[in-house]
Design a protein around this motif. Structure first.
Motif: not given
Ligand SMILES: Cc1cc2nc3c(=O)[nH]c(=O)nc-3n(C[C@H](O)[C@H](O)[C@H](O)COP(=O)(O)OP(=O)(O)OC[C@H]3O[C@@H](n4cnc5c(N)ncnc54)[C@H](O)[C@@H]3O)c2cc1C
Ligand SMILES: Cc1cc2nc3c(=O)[nH]c(=O)nc-3n(C[C@H](O)[C@H](O)[C@H](O)COP(=O)(O)OP(=O)(O)OC[C@H]3O[C@@H](n4cnc5c(N)ncnc54)[C@H](O)[C@@H]3O)c2cc1C
Ligand code: SF4
Ligand code: SF4
Ligand code: FES
Ligand SMILES: [Mg+2]
Lengths: 280, 465
Positions: A37-55
């Motif tokens: 949710x971008x802001x407090x009044x935004x809707x919930x939207x799903x987006x795929x994890x495009x990448x991650x950096x565990x460290x």
């Protein structure tokens, strides 16, 4: 605080945000998604994890600005934070034991395809990447794909870059020429995935599709994301998002995706006006 | 002298034809004068049967006596000994089956309005007493709670008061569970729920939203890596059921969970909400419980002209609170009881245009003791609707049990506990509320939390020795 560490515009309508979310970064696997949710009044939207950096404790998302929700997200700057960020949700793409895979991505779907191609490459799988875009200006992540694909083909609808045509043409050609894929993994617009399945099914090449129905909670609580797969009702957020492409009822899924068209058009316009006001 | 009026003091409420167009609370609450008068109807029975009808055994005559004397703060303190959420329970408990169901005044006339008085006292306290709770001295122990519904919030509060460092992990972006995402504003204002949550924070409870346990952290990680000595699972029963009839994936078919989540949690009832909801003309809600009433009344408030409750048994068997059924009827909801849908019909574009139903009659009692509905031969008919909401009950979400080795559940997916303590098949892992019982009530979920808090405290203290 889910702070935006880095923001990158990949093309005029596709943005990448790298977000500080150490717990999610620790667990994320290719094929899983988050709900934002971008802001407090935004809707919930799903987006795929495009990448991650565990460290570094960061998770990236890549999204196309298509309506009000993604516009709000796109209005956030580096250093600001998204209000809510929850995940990793859904099942990871199953890649274990695969030796020879063709990854077919379309448009912003390539952002979702990339981490899977990378994960395959890392485990030593031979990866053929076929990606399609409407035109040259919309091409994203080319260098990233080249780095993890043994073979890589770009298609554009108008031939302004790579080869002219749709992704199914080279896919069909490869299969006929005896590429011998263990599996095809495809991610993109529903209509594209439907045609990829139409291409692979006669050759009986197992095809995994990544479904993107309208979601609310993403935890199996609302049932809004349900799909018919092999005649059974499945919840994409917990049973998927990956499914056996031969079994998915695409026409139903496409239809369900249009459920709120008039509302979305209205919300998009309202958001545009708001953003204009902020600029003035 | 007790007030011998055979009738309860009526609850001031918004007019049905006004309230069915807004989301403000229906019942406005007693004035002090009304509360005192109603309290005087209590006979202060020595054997107080009402008390045994309350799952947490609130000292009902005790608090009512203070109300009759006008000492509302003292009344609150009596209730607070047994209940953590009186403003909520006073509003949503099925009183007619619980406390009020046992009240002796019900023999000749109407019972004492116990729920209404409880609500009054809790509201009065919230509005008039502003002493902030002080966090007690920490006792050095850490407990994790999964799920911020009434059960989880109760455990958190009780343990925090004993000095425990409690962290509540909640999957959604706000705390409150069904109280936030399910029960609508017009029945339970969200400010009241958030006031309770704020109170917990002041006691030093950490509430971490956006944390889906089983995904981002597992119970084993909480215990092994994060140093929690006990975990309380209060993840509710949020998995919706569908009927399995043809047409359920047509556009316009919702689970009640989805419909209510969009409307309540995501505030789709507000003009400027970012979350879409269908603008329906004719709506059928399938089911007869509180969830069905809430969905139907939301649909009406969102502008639907015709709203039907479709239920396979009769009016007398409706499991919803009596007051909700009465309110729904007053608001113009049409009850099609002894009716069961067999198919959802779609138009050429894949949108709901109606549903085929059959009429039912009641046969012999089944295992639950309720008379079993059977189909009337040749009774098929079509109900024209553009929206269908399935309120058929829910079961516990499999996420926790599937990610926690050794956590036993029954065939309905409910976690198995060793009785009221709430201890599961895993050491130091407790559970309660809907996750254990299946969909039940707020007061039972809260009561389970109270028991578990006692048991967790005892278990941790025992280990210390
Ligand atoms: C598991 C999953 C992963 C996804 N990954 C990505 C991604 O990595 N990058 C990306 O750009 N997009 C992704 N999407 C799609 C993305 O969620 C939608 O584009 C976004 O929600 C549109 O919101 P909006 O308000 O900007 O647009 P709107 O104008 O509201 O909607 C445009 C279209 O997006 C779809 N949509 C709308 N709301 C939702 C919703 N709540 N959930 C799902 N779809 C919706 C509908 O088909 C709609 O017609 C993913 C979707 C799913 C389900
Ligand atoms: C629409 C509706 C109306 C109702 N009306 C009434 C009424 O009038 N009177 C009454 O007494 N009862 C009513 N009930 C029932 C009552 O609300 C429930 O029995 C009660 O809320 C159960 O409390 P709980 O704490 O066990 O679970 P819940 O309130 O369900 O809370 C569980 C919480 O756990 C969270 N969670 C789930 N999984 C995870 C996870 N993996 N990690 C982290 N968090 C998680 C959920 O998001 C949720 O917030 C109603 C229920 C509904 C749906
Ligand atoms: S908690 Fe519920 S059952 Fe108990 S006295 Fe209050 S309203 Fe009655
Ligand atoms: S049973 Fe009724 S009258 Fe008797 S003490 Fe309880 S509330 Fe009062
Ligand atoms: S998004 Fe609600 S169940 Fe999948
Ligand atoms: Mg939107």
């Amino acid at each position: 605080m889910f702070t935006i560490i880095k923001r990158r515009e990949l093309n005029p309508t596709v943005t990448e945000l790298c977000i500080h979310a150490p717990l999610i970064a620790k667990k994320a696997k290719a094929g899983q998604f988050i709900i934002v949710r971008a802001k407090e009044d935004s809707e919930r939207i799903p987006l795929t994890i495009a990448g991650f950096d565990r460290e570094a404790g960061t998770v990236s998302i890549i999204f196309q600005v298509v309506g009000a929700g993604t516009m709000q997200l796109n209005s956030l700057k580096e250093g600001e934070a998204v209000h809510d960020f929850v995940g990793p949700l859904g099942k990871a793409t199953e890649i274990e034991g695969l030796k020879n895979v063709c990854v077919v991505g379309g448009g912003v779907g390539c952002a979702i395809a990339l981490p899977i191609a990378q994960a395959l490459h890392e485990q030593g799988t031979k990866v053929t990447g076929i990606v399609g875009f409407r035109n040259k200006d919309l091409v994203i992540l080319e260098d990233e794909f080249r780095a993890c694909c043994d073979e890589f083909i770009i298609m554009t609808d108008d031939g302004s870059y790579g080869e002219k045509g749709v992704v199914t043409a080279p896919l069909e050609k490869k299969i006929v020429e005896g590429a011998n894929f263990d599996e095809v993994i495809t991610i993109g617009p529903l209509i594209m995935m439907k045609f990829v399945v139409k291409t692979t099914k006669p050759h009986n090449v197992k095809t995994v599709v990544s479904m993107n129905p309208i979601m609310v909670d993403g935890t199996g609580m609302c049932g809004g994301c349900r799909l018919t797969v092999g005649g059974q009702t499945k919840f994409a957020c917990v049973d998927g998002p990956d499914f056996d492409g031969f079994e998915v009822d695409f026409d139903e899924a496409m239809h369900r995706g249009t459920m709120y068209k008039p509302f979305e058009a209205h919300a998009r316009e309202a958001e545009c006006n708001l953003l204009k006001q902020e600029v003035q | 002298m007790p007030n011998m009026d055979p009738k309860k003091c009526p609850m001031p409420s918004q007019e049905p034809n006004v309230r069915n167009k807004n989301f403000k609370e229906v019942a406005l609450g007693y004035t002090e004068e009304m509360a005192v008068n109603e309290a005087k109807r209590c006979l202060q029975c020595k054997n107080h049967p009402c008390r045994s009808g309350c799952p947490v055994e609130i000292d009902i005559p005790g608090f009512i006596k203070h109300v009759a004397e006008g000492d509302f703060e003292a009344a609150y303190n009596v209730i607070a000994q047994s209940s953590a959420l009186p403003a909520v329970c006073g509003r949503v408990c099925p009183q007619e089956h619980q406390c009020e169901g046992k009240c002796v005044r019900g023999i000749k006339g109407e019972t004492v309005g116990i729920g209404r008085l409880e609500r009054f006292v809790a509201d009065w306290y919230r509005n008039n007493v502003h002493t902030k709770p002080t966090a007690p001295a920490p006792n050095g122990h850490k407990v994790a709670v999964i799920g911020a519904g009434p059960s989880g919030l109760t455990v958190a509060g009780d343990l925090a008061k004993l000095g425990y460092k409690v962290t509540v992990y909640e999957a959604l972006h706000v705390a409150g569970g069904v109280l936030m995402y399910g029960i609508p504003e017009f029945r339970l204002p969200k400010d009241i729920v958030q006031h309770e949550v704020e109170g917990l924070k002041e006691l030093g409870v950490d509430i971490e939203t956006n944390m889906v346990i089983g995904k981002v952290l597992t119970i084993d990680e909480l215990m092994n890596d994060y140093g929690f000595e006990a975990v309380y699972v209060a993840s509710g029963a949020g998995l919706p059921r569908f009927m399995g009839i043809p047409g359920e994936s047509l556009n316009g078919v919702y689970s009640a969970n989805e419909y209510l989540t969009r409307v309540n949690l995501m505030k789709a009832y507000k003009e400027d909400s970012r979350t879409p909801i269908m603008k329906s003309k004719s709506v059928a809600v399938v089911g007869g419980g509180n969830v069905a009433m809430d969905a139907a009344r939301c649909a009406k408030r969102l502008g639907a002209e015709n709203v039907y409750i479709v239920y396979r048994r009769g009016m007398a068997e409706l499991p919803a609170r009596k007051e909700e059924v009465e309110h729904a009827e007053e608001e113009g909801i049409v009850f099609k009881t002894l009716t069961n849908p067999t198919e959802v019909l779609g138009d050429e574009n894949g949108w709901v245009k109606g549903m085929t139903c059959v009429e039912m009659e009641l046969g012999e009692p089944d295992a639950s003791g309720r008379r079993r509905p059977i189909v009337k031969e040749g009774s098929e008919f079509v109900l024209n609707v553009d929206t269908m909401i399935m309120a058929l009950g829910t079961s516990p979400n499999p996420l926790i049990r599937s990610t926690t080795p050794g956590l036993d559940a029954d065939k309905h997916g409910c976690l198995i506990t060793n009785g009221p303590d709430g201890l599961t098949s895993r050491p130091m892992v407790y559970a309660g509320g809907d996750a254990v019982t299946g969909a039940a009530t707020v007061i039972l979920a809260m009561g389970a939390g109270k028991e578990a808090a006692r048991a967790i405290d005892a278990a941790i203290k025992a280990k210390e020795q």
